[in-house]
Scaffold this active site. Structure first.
Site, short mmCIF file in Angstrom:
data_model
loop_
_atom_site.label_atom_id
_atom_site.label_comp_id
_atom_site.label_asym_id
_atom_site.label_seq_id
_atom_site.Cartn_x
_atom_site.Cartn_y
_atom_site.Cartn_z
N GLY A 256 0.85 -1.19 0.00
CA GLY A 256 0.00 0.00 0.00
C GLY A 256 0.88 1.23 0.00
N GLN B 155 2.94 10.06 0.98
CA GLN B 155 4.24 9.37 1.10
C GLN B 155 5.16 9.67 -0.08
OE1 GLN B 155 2.31 5.39 2.08
NE2 GLN B 155 4.18 5.28 3.30
N CYS C 124 5.59 0.07 7.43
CA CYS C 124 5.24 1.26 6.66
C CYS C 124 6.46 1.64 5.84
CB CYS C 124 4.86 2.40 7.61
SG CYS C 124 4.45 3.93 6.75
N LEU C 125 6.24 1.93 4.56
CA LEU C 125 7.37 2.27 3.69
C LEU C 125 8.05 3.57 4.12
CD1 LEU C 125 5.86 1.29 0.20
CD2 LEU C 125 7.53 0.01 1.58
N HIS D 132 -4.76 1.69 7.41
CA HIS D 132 -3.40 2.25 7.51
C HIS D 132 -3.23 3.39 6.50
CE1 HIS D 132 1.13 1.69 7.96
NE2 HIS D 132 1.05 2.40 6.85
N GLU D 133 -3.65 3.16 5.26
CA GLU D 133 -3.47 4.18 4.21
C GLU D 133 -4.38 5.39 4.46
OE1 GLU D 133 -0.89 3.76 2.57
OE2 GLU D 133 -0.67 1.61 2.95
N HIS E 237 -2.78 7.79 6.72
CA HIS E 237 -1.79 8.66 6.06
C HIS E 237 -2.46 9.93 5.50
CE1 HIS E 237 2.03 6.58 6.20
NE2 HIS E 237 1.52 5.46 5.72
ZN ZN Z 1 2.40 3.63 5.89
#
Ligand code: ZN
Length: 167
Positions: free
Chosen positions: A46, A51, A94-95, A136-137, A140
């Site tokens: 995701g 991000q 998380c990236l 989660h997304e 963000h």
């Molecule tokens: Zn994340």
């Protein structure tokens, strides 16, 4: 398509509330395509627009490609209409927080509404890992990182581990 740079926490853009996408323009299509490519390359399941430094309410996800066939999905201006009361704690990466995983409680099932790249509105229920990933997304898009959901000692422990992971 091109790869976009993934911002790492504590970049300030990761803590901002994002604005809605007003129109599906060629730029938005390009952004979604680039984000999918960037997510696959990372590799992740995701990725949210902030991000990659775009403060827009848009995220992409594909929860199946690592195990089998790819199912790329683009969620524009997503909303959670309804969430199941029951929550389950699971480990999330998380990236934007490389090397870190945190235990976060999420609803097992969410009913969502979003716009697709074709401009049409969709509604659907997401369950299991799809539901976790979408929540989660969605966080963000409101400038909320997994870290922000931790308290006291646990947050301090994760912050120490993160400084170690970046060093
Ligand atoms: Zn994340």
């Amino acid at each position: 398509m091109s790869l976009r740079e993934i911002l790492l926490w504590p970049d300030a853009r990761l803590s901002r509330k994002c604005r809605p996408v007003e129109k599906i323009t060629p730029d938005i299509r390009q952004l979604a395509a680039d984000m999918l490519e960037t997510m696959y390359a990372a590799p992740g399941r995701g990725l949210a627009a902030p991000q990659v430094g775009e403060l827009l309410r848009l995220f992409v996800m594909d929860t199946t490609w690592k195990e089998g066939a790819a199912t790329p999905r683009v969620f524009i201006n997503p909303q959670i209409l309804q969430a199941d009361g029951a929550q389950q704690v699971g480990s999330e990466g998380c990236l934007s927080l490389p090397g870190i995983s945190t235990d976060i409680a999420r609803h097992r099932r969410v009913l969502m509404r979003w716009t697709n790249l074709d401009g049409a509105q969709h509604e659907g229920a997401l369950e299991g890992f799809d539901a976790v990933c979408a929540q989660h997304e969605m966080d963000h898009l409101d400038g909320v990182m997994t870290l922000d959901r931790l308290e006291g000692d646990e947050r301090a422990r994760v912050l120490r581990a993160y400084s170690g992971a970046l060093a």
